[in-house]
Structures are given as C-alpha cells and as structure tokens.
Design a protein around this motif. Structure first.
Motif, PDB file in Angstrom:
ATOM      1  N   TRP A 151       0.972  -1.135   0.105  1.00 19.75           N
ATOM      2  CA  TRP A 151       0.010   0.178   0.015  1.00 19.75           C
ATOM      3  C   TRP A 151       0.930   1.319  -0.248  1.00 19.75           C
ATOM      4  O   TRP A 151       0.720   2.115  -0.774  1.00 19.75           O
ATOM      5  CB  TRP A 151      -0.985   0.003   1.170  1.00 19.75           C
ATOM      6  N   TYR A 197       1.237   4.248  -2.580  1.00 19.15           N
ATOM      7  CA  TYR A 197       1.208   5.616  -2.252  1.00 19.15           C
ATOM      8  C   TYR A 197       2.555   6.538  -2.578  1.00 19.15           C
ATOM      9  O   TYR A 197       2.323   7.500  -2.966  1.00 19.15           O
ATOM     10  CB  TYR A 197       0.631   5.544  -1.011  1.00 19.15           C
ATOM     11  N   VAL A 239      -3.208  15.571  -7.004  1.00 12.92           N
ATOM     12  CA  VAL A 239      -4.626  16.584  -7.539  1.00 12.92           C
ATOM     13  C   VAL A 239      -5.141  16.996  -6.240  1.00 12.92           C
ATOM     14  O   VAL A 239      -5.638  16.330  -5.289  1.00 12.92           O
ATOM     15  CB  VAL A 239      -5.559  15.569  -8.490  1.00 12.92           C
ATOM     16  N   PHE A 266      -8.705   7.531  -1.523  1.00 20.78           N
ATOM     17  CA  PHE A 266      -9.116   8.089  -2.647  1.00 20.78           C
ATOM     18  C   PHE A 266      -7.806   8.784  -3.252  1.00 20.78           C
ATOM     19  O   PHE A 266      -7.941   9.049  -4.265  1.00 20.78           O
ATOM     20  CB  PHE A 266      -9.948   9.519  -1.961  1.00 20.78           C
ATOM     21  N   ILE A 296      -3.220  -1.961  11.273  1.00 16.59           N
ATOM     22  CA  ILE A 296      -2.988  -1.843   9.992  1.00 16.59           C
ATOM     23  C   ILE A 296      -3.946  -0.762   9.355  1.00 16.59           C
ATOM     24  O   ILE A 296      -3.719   0.172   8.786  1.00 16.59           O
ATOM     25  CB  ILE A 296      -3.134  -2.986   9.401  1.00 16.59           C
ATOM     26  N   ILE A 297      -5.361  -0.988   9.943  1.00 11.19           N
ATOM     27  CA  ILE A 297      -6.417  -0.211   9.329  1.00 11.19           C
ATOM     28  C   ILE A 297      -6.179   1.293   9.768  1.00 11.19           C
ATOM     29  O   ILE A 297      -6.321   2.038   8.995  1.00 11.19           O
ATOM     30  CB  ILE A 297      -7.860  -0.707   9.901  1.00 11.19           C
ATOM     31  N   LEU A 339      -3.409   2.521  10.805  1.00  9.53           N
ATOM     32  CA  LEU A 339      -2.263   3.287   9.957  1.00  9.53           C
ATOM     33  C   LEU A 339      -2.677   4.029   8.479  1.00  9.53           C
ATOM     34  O   LEU A 339      -2.390   5.080   8.004  1.00  9.53           O
ATOM     35  CB  LEU A 339      -1.377   2.259   9.607  1.00  9.53           C
ATOM     36  N   PHE A 340      -3.436   3.215   7.782  1.00 14.53           N
ATOM     37  CA  PHE A 340      -4.103   3.586   6.432  1.00 14.53           C
ATOM     38  C   PHE A 340      -5.094   4.809   6.651  1.00 14.53           C
ATOM     39  O   PHE A 340      -4.814   5.714   5.870  1.00 14.53           O
ATOM     40  CB  PHE A 340      -4.781   2.462   6.000  1.00 14.53           C
ATOM     41  N   LEU A 341      -5.801   4.724   7.801  1.00 16.88           N
ATOM     42  CA  LEU A 341      -6.720   5.640   7.736  1.00 16.88           C
ATOM     43  C   LEU A 341      -6.104   7.192   8.370  1.00 16.88           C
ATOM     44  O   LEU A 341      -6.406   8.267   7.760  1.00 16.88           O
ATOM     45  CB  LEU A 341      -7.940   5.410   8.709  1.00 16.88           C
ATOM     46  N   THR A 363      -2.984   7.966   7.447  1.00 16.85           N
ATOM     47  CA  THR A 363      -2.203   8.478   6.343  1.00 16.85           C
ATOM     48  C   THR A 363      -3.309   9.119   5.323  1.00 16.85           C
ATOM     49  O   THR A 363      -2.991  10.391   4.918  1.00 16.85           O
ATOM     50  CB  THR A 363      -1.449   7.174   5.520  1.00 16.85           C
ATOM     51  N   LEU A 364      -4.549   8.615   5.335  1.00 15.69           N
ATOM     52  CA  LEU A 364      -5.357   9.247   4.403  1.00 15.69           C
ATOM     53  C   LEU A 364      -5.957  10.581   4.932  1.00 15.69           C
ATOM     54  O   LEU A 364      -6.152  11.497   4.373  1.00 15.69           O
ATOM     55  CB  LEU A 364      -6.850   8.120   4.293  1.00 15.69           C
ATOM     56  N   ALA A 365      -6.187  10.507   6.330  1.00 11.38           N
ATOM     57  CA  ALA A 365      -6.584  11.666   7.177  1.00 11.38           C
ATOM     58  C   ALA A 365      -5.592  12.919   6.939  1.00 11.38           C
ATOM     59  O   ALA A 365      -5.943  14.169   6.555  1.00 11.38           O
ATOM     60  CB  ALA A 365      -6.925  11.488   8.648  1.00 11.38           C
ATOM     61  N   ALA A 406      -3.219  13.152   4.547  1.00 16.21           N
ATOM     62  CA  ALA A 406      -3.452  13.558   3.089  1.00 16.21           C
ATOM     63  C   ALA A 406      -4.389  14.529   2.776  1.00 16.21           C
ATOM     64  O   ALA A 406      -4.250  15.757   2.323  1.00 16.21           O
ATOM     65  CB  ALA A 406      -3.486  12.280   2.210  1.00 16.21           C
ATOM     66  N   ALA A 407      -5.750  14.146   3.325  1.00 16.56           N
ATOM     67  CA  ALA A 407      -6.966  15.037   3.264  1.00 16.56           C
ATOM     68  C   ALA A 407      -6.636  16.263   4.109  1.00 16.56           C
ATOM     69  O   ALA A 407      -7.011  17.554   3.284  1.00 16.56           O
ATOM     70  CB  ALA A 407      -8.108  14.258   3.552  1.00 16.56           C
ATOM     71  N   GLN A 449      -2.335  18.003   3.785  1.00 18.89           N
ATOM     72  CA  GLN A 449      -1.845  18.258   2.535  1.00 18.89           C
ATOM     73  C   GLN A 449      -3.030  18.796   1.479  1.00 18.89           C
ATOM     74  O   GLN A 449      -2.600  19.153   0.458  1.00 18.89           O
ATOM     75  CB  GLN A 449      -1.274  16.930   1.999  1.00 18.89           C
ATOM     76  N   LEU A 500      -5.213  17.062  -0.243  1.00 15.34           N
ATOM     77  CA  LEU A 500      -5.335  16.422  -1.186  1.00 15.34           C
ATOM     78  C   LEU A 500      -6.766  15.515  -1.220  1.00 15.34           C
ATOM     79  O   LEU A 500      -7.248  15.079  -0.205  1.00 15.34           O
ATOM     80  CB  LEU A 500      -4.341  15.069  -1.307  1.00 15.34           C
TER      81      LEU A 500
END
Lengths: 51, 557, 160
Positions: free
Chosen positions: A35, A39, A49, B368, C19-20, C22-24, C26-28, C30-31, C34, C36
């Motif tokens: 993953w 990324y 974007v 996303f 793991i979950i 960690l992903f969330l 990273t996404l939070a 980024a959003a 950053q 994104l």
C-alpha cells in the motif's frame, strides 16, 4: 465481551496455530508495504491532484 | 432420484422431504451454471479479440456486447442463482427441515428465470449494450431493466422464504443459536435486502419509466448514487456465501474443525452492519459529490477490511489444525499436508490465495489518493476477477463438485478434470490479473475494444501485457469448459450412489448452542439501517433538492 | 457474554486494527494537512445547451493573472473538444469539463488526473505537471461503440 484466556481453554488440539500466525503476519507486512509503495512511489511522484 | 440432504428419521415432525428441496436447489444451481457457460463463452470471444485475432465476427459492437453479456450473466445471474440454490440446500441441511412455502419459492425461481431470459434477449440482440453497470444516459431496451428487476424480485421471494424457514425453526428451538451455515446465509440475505433497495429505486423511479418513454430525462448522478449504494454491498452478497463455505464446508472436507464459531459470527455480524454505508468509494472521481461524504465512506470502507482479516486467520487456522492432526510439525509443512487433490478443498485454498491479493487491491481502490492512479483502468478488472471471479466463482465451482452429487444422488463424473480445473483457473487468473493490474498502473483504461490509440507511443507499452491477459483468458476458458463437462457428465451419466448428507464442520472447542447476542439479527439490521441513514440520507436528500439537469437517453451502440 | 479468543487470534485482531488505523491516519493526513481531495466540485449545467453556455462557449487554455492556467474542455461521443491542449510545466492547471451526451471519463495517462465527466455536471480539479512532454488523454468510462477511439493530446511545455 470478555476473553477468558486464563482459563486454559485456548489449548486447542495438539499445538497452537503458529503456522497461521506466521502466514497472516507475513501477509499483513506485505499488505502494508504494498500500500505504501503505491502511495509513496507511484501516486505522490505523479503529482497530487486537489479539488 | 434418491437424494437426501439429511438422514433425519421420519418420525421427527415435520418430516424432512429432502428431495423436494433438493430439486429446488438443483434448479437454481442449474440456471447458474447455464449462465456461467454462456458468460464463459463471451469471455473467450473477448480473449480472442484481445489477442488481435482477425476473426470474421470481430467488431467493436460485438466486443462491447460480449462485455455486457459476460458481466450481467456472471456477476448478476450466475452468482444470484447459485446463492439461491445454496441457500435452500444450507437451510434444509443445517436447520434439518424443509424450506417453508415451497410453491412461493418455486414462483420466485420462475420469476427470476423469466427476468433473466428477458434481459439476456435484450443483450444478445444488441438492444442493451450498456455494460452491467448500465449508467444512464446510456439507454437500453426496457426488457433489460424489467428483466433485471424481475431477477431481484425473484431473489426477494427467495429471501422471504428462507427468513420464514428460519422463523419457523426458531419457534421450535427457542433459546438455541442458529447453526453457522444458516447464520451465514441470513447475513447474506440481510445484506441483500438492504442493498437492493437502491437498485430497485433506480429501476422503478428512473430507468424503467425513462426507457418506456414515460419520463423524458433522468439525473445520471442520482443514478450513480443509487447504483453504488447497491453495487458495493452486492460484493458482500457474493462473498458471504463463499465465506460460509470456507468456514463450514471446506474445513470439514479437509478433515478439520472450525477454529472459532464465535469469531465467524463476529465476521458475519460486522458485514451486516458495514456492507452498505460504503458505496461512495466507487464515486471518488465523480463530480457533484462533496468530498466530506467521500471521506466518511472511505473510513467505513476500511472498517470492513477487519472482518476479512479475521476470516483469513480463522479459516487458515482451521486448516492448520486439520493438517497438524495428520502429523505436520513444522512452521509451514502443514500447508503441504492439506488435501490439495480434493477439488473442493483446492478450489477454496486457491480462492483464498487469490483473494489475499484481491483484498490488497481493494485497499488501494478504497483510498481516494491511490484510487486516482487506478480508477477505471485495467487494474479494476484485474481486481474484481480476483474477488468475484476467484474468491467467489472458484469457491462456487468447488462447492458444486461437493454439493451436486449430494443433491442428485449421483456420483461425480470426470473426476480428473475436476481435479485439474481449479489449478487451471488459478494459472489463468494469475496471468490475466497480473497483466491487468500492471497495465492499469500504466494507465490503460478498462473496457476498451482496442488499446492502440492510433499508434500512441505510451499505448504501445501496454501491448505485450494485453496479450498475456488474453493467454490467461484462454486458460480460464479451458478451466470453465472442464467445469461444465464435469457438471454435464455428472447430471447426465453420473452413477446412482448411496445417499450422502450435506454435513458441516464442527467447532474445535465445544461451543454453547444457546442463543447469543449474534442471534439478535433484528438489532444488527437496525444498526445497519442507522449507518445507512447517516451515510446516505443527506447526500440523497440534497441531490433531490438541488436544481439538476436531467439527460435524455442515448444509444451510441 | 464470554467469548473465547485464542491468544494468537487476538494478537492478529490487534495487528489488523493497527494496519487499518495506519491507513486511515495516512489518508486523514493527506486530506486535512496536505489538502489532497478527490475531484468533488459541485456545479450544474444543462447538458443540452453546453455549446451556448458562457462557461463552455470558448474552449481551450486561458492563462490567469497569477500565471495559473484554466483549461475548458467538452467530452462527447467519441471525442474531446479541443483535441489538443497546451499547458505550461510547473504551474497550477485547473481543468473544467462537462459532457454533451453520455458519461465519459477524462484521464491523463501517467498522471493522477482522472475524473468522471457526467452530463449535467461540471468536473473540476487542479494539478501541476512537472515533466514537459506529450501526454495521452483517454476516455475511461464506457460511452458506446467508439469508446476506445476517444482520446486527445496534452502537450506540457517547458515554462519560459
């Protein structure tokens, strides 16, 4: 829900499923590495974007 | 026929007329396998087209028609009918009683068959080349929408019949916990009933009146919201029966016992709760949907990784315990002690292996950020051929080898083909799927007749892998043909055999058979509906309130 | 109620949870940190009058006062209009797209620029192209018999 690990009932069959633990641990590591690889090394270099 | 699903003595009331239910199950599975055969042939056509073979009938129109037929017949018809047949067999065998309202059940079956015939006619005559996602304003013949709606209506009747069967069983067994095979089927049914509300609304309020000319325009974004509200839990409607088979059948055939019955129930209950409020992760790249909602759906989608991670452990550990009982001692040697020669077990093990990769790809799609790398690229077909095309389809084929002889009382014929078939599927899927994942990362779009883009240099780099995926497709077709031959041989020429029961795995530890919190399915359903309302009520409401411009229908095919 | 969970399985459950998260996480990050976000612009347009609509009457590139560029384009069966787009490297480029007929996709191969184009809606997103060169733009949502022919060119020019 509580776990009653101390009751000694977790000894199922002859042995612990240590092979399974090894397999899923390996899977978990590959999952995370894969993953982050996509990324960090594909998504981010392609230029993020924004909306 | 001398079929018997259970050998319950006749003095038990009500007597279990197993042959009656077996006929219903076989009818459903028969339609499923017929649809599978046509769909596999459509896939062969695509593979040959991908290989750039200049066959006389090769054309863009035929290609997109075959993609539509393959998608609808595999993803919607094969799966739904197989699951309906499996549900009847599992209810009968695990509850040890006949399914309630047999006439109603048969009428549901015939309604679904009629719907399938109508949709198949529209597709095969070129009147519905809209793919299995049928996004408006692409418009199909009304028979396509009406037919698919009838399939769903038939499945609703099946759902109600099984729910009634379960209620009747519960009345007779107050305080007992539902047997796990039935519990898995009930979770499947609840997920399905919640999910199909979305597609039913899309069909009834938008697509059917619009295709009949009663409504001039439809809002394509509202359609996408409703479709994906249905489209993602649809995935779990396919997957939960496969998980049920992994937990309760494959482990048993491998000579093992289920490592944990309770955790299997945790898994199914989690799927009931989390299957539906996640659909917007299919709409990350849609305009018109605010990013806050997309983020909420992202978080819930990752929640649903958890039960699958749990399943990976419980099922693998059950197999390990089975192999250790046969004398395996090392860290990994137990893997080789498993009965890889049994087609049901090898199907499930290979399905699990492919699904491990599919699950990883799913996490990329559900993020996303990385979704923008792979969205609508060949990666997506690479992904779902590992999930529905392997975890589910391979498991179902493996299950048919075990179930059909038990339902018909006939021995499995052409056993050697059955032994080879799962490995051929695995080989074909590895080639097909790796090729598509990689070309997807390189930017090749999905669902294209020709990938050359007028000699574009970047498209040139996709060609070798596209050919690899075609070779994978040929192996997959060979595997599908083996499966069909075994099934035909068994039904037409299978020797009468002594009746064998449909049996399910025991648990490793003696588990209480008393009813627990997991049996309160009504409450789990209520929690699921609350989450659905949180995730969807406002977006759908605001979509209906906003001033939008509808689209008339187009048939550019 | 009591539930028996084997110690290994409990360890795996914790690992899966980590793991979950960690992903969330990273996404939070980024959003929120950053900025994104997936393309999520909300703007409506009548798909039957796109050519007359002042927002899409003129298509192509317009350089803004701050040096950023706005690209306006229309997707239709089976072409993009304009079929060739020129933008400078290293500057923010905002794409504004809509469809005159069915749903289309707009994907610039080799980049993260990827959006659905839905009739009745305007898709909009902003990105920066670092590397000058010629890029292939493809439609990645099935739109009919000519779907595979629907493409355009993006030329990223080295900034002056």
């Amino acid at each position: 829900m509580t776990s009653d690990l101390d009751s000694g009932r977790e000894h199922r069959g002859e042995e612990h499923p240590r092979g399974t633990l090894a397999v899923v641990a390996l899977y978990g590591v590959l999952f995370v590495l894969g993953w982050f690889a996509i990324y960090l090394f594909i998504y981010l270099p392609r230029g993020p974007v924004t909306r | 026929m001398t079929a018997a699903l259970t050998s319950k003595p006749a003095f038990l009331s009500p007597p279990v007329k197993t042959r009656r239910d077996a006929r219903l199950a076989v009818a459903n599975i028969g339609v499923a396998i017929g649809a599978f055969g046509i769909a596999a042939f459509m896939a062969l056509m695509q593979a040959l087209s991908r290989a750039n073979l200049d066959l006389p009938w090769r054309s863009a129109g035929m290609y997109y028609l075959s993609v539509t037929a393959h998608g609808v017949l595999m993803a919607l018809v094969f799966t739904t009918f197989f699951i309906m047949g499996l549900g009847v067999a599992f209810a009968n065998a695990s509850l040890e009683r006949n399914v309630s309202y047999p006439k109603l059940a048969w009428s549901g079956f015939w309604i679904a068959v009629l719907g399938t015939a109508a949709a198949a006619w529209a597709i095969l005559t070129g009147k519905a080349t809209v793919l299995y996602t049928f996004y408006p304003p692409l418009q199909a013949h009304p028979a396509f929408y009406l037919g698919l709606t009838l399939v769903v209506v038939g499945s609703w009747i099946w759902s109600l019949v099984l729910l009634a069967t379960w209620y009747a069983w519960r009345r007779d067994h107050a305080g007992r916990t539902t047997p796990l095979p039935m519990y898995g089927m009930l979770a499947t049914i609840i997920v399905w009933l919640i999910a199909t509300i979305g597609v039913a609304a899309e069909m009834l309020f938008q697509l059917i009146p619009w295709s009949l000319g009663l409504k001039e325009t439809v809002d394509p974004l509202l359609s996408r919201l409703l479709f994906w509200y249905f489209g993602h839990p649809l995935v779990y409607f396919w997957l939960l029966p496969a998980y049920t088979i992994w937990y309760t059948v494959a482990v048993k055939i491998a000579g093992g016992k289920l490592f944990s019955d309770q955790l299997a129930r945790v898994v199914f209950a989690t799927f009931i709760v989390l299957s539906a409020p996640v659909g917007m992760h299919h709409q990350f790249m849609d305009p018109g949907v605010a990013s806050g909602w997309k983020l909420l759906h992202t978080f819930l989608t990752f929640g649903i990784l958890f039960p699958s991670f749990l399943t990976a452990f419980t099922v693998t550990a059950s197999f390990e315990v089975a192999a250790r009982a046969k004398g395996a001692r090392g860290l990994f040697d137990w893997i080789f002690k498993l009965p890889w020669g049994d087609p049901t077990v090898s199907s499930v093990l290979l399905a699990m292996l492919l699904f491990a990769v599919g699950g990883f790809g799913g996490a990329i799609n559900a993020s996303f950020v990385t979704d923008s790398v792979v969205h609508n690229t060949a990666w997506i077909q690479g992904h779902f051929h590992l999930t529905v095309g392997s975890a589910v389809a391979l498991t179902f084929m493996g299950t048919a080898y075990w179930l059909i002889p038990r339902l018909t009382g006939q021995e499995l014929e052409l056993g050697l083909l059955a032994k080879v078939q799962p490995y051929l599927w695995f080989l074909g899927m590895v080639l097909f799927s790796i090729a598509n994942h990689v070309t997807g990362l390189m930017g090749m779009p999905r669902r294209i007749y020709d990938a050359t883009y007028q000699g574009s240099a970047v498209a040139e780099k996709w060609q070798a892998l596209t050919l690899t995926s075609a070779v994978g497709g040929l192996f997959l077709f060979m595997s599908a043909a083996f499966f069909l031959l075994v099934m035909l041989g068994t039904v037409l020429a299978g020797k009468r055999t002594e009746t064998r029961r449909v049996e399910f795995s025991d648990t490793l530890l003696p588990e209480s058979n008393r009813s627990s919190v997991f049996d309160r399915l009504g409450w789990w359903t209520v929690i699921a509906i609350i989450l659905v309302l949180i995730a969807y009520a406002y977006p759908v409401y605001s979509q209906l309130q906003m001033q939008t411009f509808g689209s008339p229908g187009y048939k550019p095919y | 109620m009591t539930m028996h969970v084997h110690v290994y399985e409990r360890a795996w459950m914790w690992a899966a949870g980590v793991i979950i998260v960690l992903f969330l996480g990273t996404l939070a990050y980024a959003a929120v940190a950053q900025g994104l976000r997936p393309p999520s612009h909300v703007e409506m347009i009548d798909p039957r009058t796109v050519w007359d609509d002042p927002r899409f009457a003129e298509r192509g590139e317009v350089t803004q006062a701050d040096g950023s560029v706005v690209v306006t384009a229309v997707a239709m069966t089976f072409a993009f209009q304009p079929a060739e787009i020129h933008v400078p490297a290293g500057r923010p480029v905002t794409f504004r797209l809509t469809s005159t007929d069915v749903q289309h996709g707009f994907q610039i191969v080799g980049t993260n620029a990827n959006t659905l184009v839905i009739p009745g809606y305007v898709s909009q997103f902003t990105t920066v192209f670092k590397t000058p060169g010629e890029y292939l733009i493809v439609c990645n949502e099935y739109c009919g018999t000519g779907h595979h022919m629907m493409s355009a060119k993006l030329i990223v020019e080295a900034a002056p």
